[in-house]
Design a protein around this motif. Structure first.
Motif, mmCIF file in Angstrom:
data_model
loop_
_atom_site.group_PDB
_atom_site.id
_atom_site.type_symbol
_atom_site.label_atom_id
_atom_site.label_comp_id
_atom_site.label_asym_id
_atom_site.label_seq_id
_atom_site.Cartn_x
_atom_site.Cartn_y
_atom_site.Cartn_z
ATOM 1 N N PRO A 21 -10.832 -7.819 6.313
ATOM 2 C CA PRO A 21 -9.848 -6.782 6.003
ATOM 3 C C PRO A 21 -9.917 -5.600 6.975
ATOM 4 C CG PRO A 21 -10.873 -7.569 3.977
ATOM 5 C CD PRO A 21 -11.642 -8.171 5.113
ATOM 6 N N GLU A 22 -11.129 -5.228 7.393
ATOM 7 C CA GLU A 22 -11.273 -4.102 8.314
ATOM 8 C C GLU A 22 -10.565 -4.385 9.637
ATOM 9 O OE1 GLU A 22 -15.012 -3.998 5.726
ATOM 10 O OE2 GLU A 22 -13.773 -5.534 6.673
ATOM 11 N N LYS A 23 -10.739 -5.585 10.146
ATOM 12 C CA LYS A 23 -10.117 -5.927 11.418
ATOM 13 C C LYS A 23 -8.594 -5.974 11.274
ATOM 14 C CE LYS A 23 -12.275 -8.649 14.293
ATOM 15 N NZ LYS A 23 -12.821 -9.840 14.978
ATOM 16 N N ALA A 24 -8.109 -6.457 10.142
ATOM 17 C CA ALA A 24 -6.665 -6.486 9.910
ATOM 18 C C ALA A 24 -6.084 -5.075 9.955
ATOM 19 C CB ALA A 24 -6.364 -7.145 8.565
ATOM 20 N N LEU A 25 -6.744 -4.133 9.299
ATOM 21 C CA LEU A 25 -6.267 -2.754 9.303
ATOM 22 C C LEU A 25 -6.353 -2.146 10.706
ATOM 23 C CD1 LEU A 25 -5.302 -0.216 7.818
ATOM 24 C CD2 LEU A 25 -7.705 0.321 7.333
ATOM 25 N N ILE A 78 -7.186 -8.704 2.213
ATOM 26 C CA ILE A 78 -6.584 -7.849 3.244
ATOM 27 C C ILE A 78 -5.524 -6.938 2.632
ATOM 28 C CG2 ILE A 78 -5.056 -7.871 5.261
ATOM 29 C CD1 ILE A 78 -6.610 -10.326 6.254
ATOM 30 N N LYS A 79 -4.662 -7.502 1.786
ATOM 31 C CA LYS A 79 -3.614 -6.687 1.167
ATOM 32 C C LYS A 79 -4.209 -5.530 0.361
ATOM 33 C CE LYS A 79 0.099 -10.083 0.774
ATOM 34 N NZ LYS A 79 0.976 -10.830 -0.148
ATOM 35 N N HIS A 80 -5.246 -5.814 -0.401
ATOM 36 C CA HIS A 80 -5.877 -4.782 -1.221
ATOM 37 C C HIS A 80 -6.487 -3.694 -0.340
ATOM 38 C CE1 HIS A 80 -7.724 -3.294 -4.940
ATOM 39 N NE2 HIS A 80 -8.805 -3.061 -4.228
ATOM 40 N N PHE A 81 -7.126 -4.098 0.743
ATOM 41 C CA PHE A 81 -7.766 -3.130 1.640
ATOM 42 C C PHE A 81 -6.720 -2.274 2.353
ATOM 43 C CE2 PHE A 81 -10.065 -1.756 5.471
ATOM 44 C CZ PHE A 81 -11.231 -1.270 4.903
ATOM 45 N N LEU A 82 -5.610 -2.895 2.775
ATOM 46 C CA LEU A 82 -4.550 -2.129 3.431
ATOM 47 C C LEU A 82 -3.941 -1.106 2.474
ATOM 48 C CD1 LEU A 82 -2.605 -4.875 5.457
ATOM 49 C CD2 LEU A 82 -4.327 -3.276 6.297
ATOM 50 N N ALA A 83 -3.851 -1.463 1.204
ATOM 51 C CA ALA A 83 -3.203 -0.584 0.224
ATOM 52 C C ALA A 83 -4.122 0.520 -0.283
ATOM 53 C CB ALA A 83 -2.696 -1.410 -0.957
ATOM 54 N N THR A 84 -5.413 0.227 -0.391
ATOM 55 C CA THR A 84 -6.316 1.162 -1.071
ATOM 56 C C THR A 84 -7.472 1.655 -0.211
ATOM 57 O OG1 THR A 84 -7.817 -0.556 -1.909
ATOM 58 C CG2 THR A 84 -5.843 -0.080 -3.233
ATOM 59 N N GLY A 85 -7.776 0.952 0.869
ATOM 60 C CA GLY A 85 -8.965 1.275 1.645
ATOM 61 C C GLY A 85 -10.248 0.812 0.990
#
Length: 330
Positions: A210-214, A241-248
């Motif tokens: 997820p970090e790399k996606a962001l 990834i979706k959760h990380f992009l939305a919330t960090g």
């Protein structure tokens, strides 16, 4: 809102890459459940489709819950690509995708896949013929170029957009690199930031966290990301990834019960779609990743890849769930 033709995909869609012998309906089912926004079939040989080869025809199987979904074609002969496009269109996908990126020898050395990066005029002519052969949106997946001296993706993007493709996915390596080294997204960003380019540009290569996606979303400005190898045996990556992009924040990873549930769903569909022998055989490549990082799991992994009968595999999965759930939770 990212759109391909009239297909709406949300603000930053995550795409499942078309992977030979991987992205079949059973695998796509678990990826769709876990957040994939757009998926593609395994790539299909235009020649195989025209001669009604059983393996190629079976790859046309798509299911309503998978939508939107694209059928991906590859070939070296323009007339064959036209005919196969007509056949694929009749299977009612949401779009047609052309593979100009596959680097493997038995594709590229036959003048298909990434080989077309050595003949841009033919690539343009073939793409235009496919666009005219279907009422569906046509997209393309390709690479930066054939080798370091021919990174022609900027020219390719402009010329393919000009003859009517509706989206472009770029893998950040050349054909010569195959899957070695690190993907270079700087040229993907140049394509995206080219003021002439109006179609969605998706980046592909090395996204496995997820970090790399962001990071890549922010750094390179692409419209979405295509994920391939990182999803094998770990379809949860899309929702993570979706959760990380939305919330960090990190979404909690799958526990053992969830891992077994998804592996079992994948297995059941695989056996139903391919038959017991082939369904069990082709599941073996997924188990390592479904149960990756679990202490003392090696003996069970060996059994999973050696067991030949469906009932025995199911019993083994049940035993794994019982044995490891408590330890996994602690």
């Amino acid at each position: 809102m990212v759109q391909i033709g009239d297909i709406q995909l949300g603000d930053f869609p995550l795409l499942l890459a078309p992977m030979e012998d991987v992205s079949d309906p059973p695998f796509r089912a678990v990826c769709k459940e876990n957040g994939a926004d757009l998926m593609y079939t395994e790539f299909i040989s235009s020649e195989g489709l025209i001669r009604d080869a059983a393996k190629s025809v079976q790859k046309l199987d798509i299911f309503e819950y998978e939508r939107p979904i694209g059928i991906q074609l590859f070939g070296s002969d323009i007339e064959s690509m036209i005919k196969s496009t007509e056949i694929a269109t009749a299977a009612h996908p949401n779009l047609i995708d052309i593979n100009y990126g596959c680097p493997v020898k038995n594709v590229a050395c036959r003048g298909a896949g990434a080989a077309l990066l050595q003949d841009i005029p033919k690539m343009v002519k073939m793409t235009e013929a496919v666009v005219k052969a279907t009422h569906l949106p046509v997209t393309v997946k390709t690479r930066l170029g054939w080798d370091e001296s021919t990174k022609n993706i900027e020219e390719v993007a402009e010329r393919l957009q000009d003859i009517g493709i509706k989206a472009l996915t770029v893998h950040g390596r050349t054909r010569v690199q195959m899957y070695k080294g690190s993907a270079d997204w700087t040229l993907i960003a140049k394509v995206k930031n080219n003021p002439r380019i109006q179609i969605p540009i998706f980046g592909n290569g090395d996204i496995d966290t997820p970090e790399k996606a962001l990071e890549y979303k922010n750094r390179y400005g692409v419209d979405g990301i295509m994920i391939g190898r990182a999803s094998i045996g770990y379809p949860w990556i899309f929702n993570e990834i979706k959760h990380f992009l939305a919330t960090g924040q990190h979404l909690q990873g799958p526990d053992m019960a969830e891992r077994v549930r998804i592996a079992r769903k994948h297995l059941d569909f695989s056996v139903k779609w391919k038959g017991e022998v082939l369904g069990i055989l082709e599941m073996r490549r997924h188990y390592t990743n479904y149960f990756k990082g679990i202490d003392h799991f090696k003996p069970y992994r060996q059994q999973l890849v050696q067991t030949d009968h469906y009932e025995n595999v199911v019993a083994l999965l049940d035993e794994i769930s019982d044995k490891f759930s408590e330890a996994f939770a602690s």
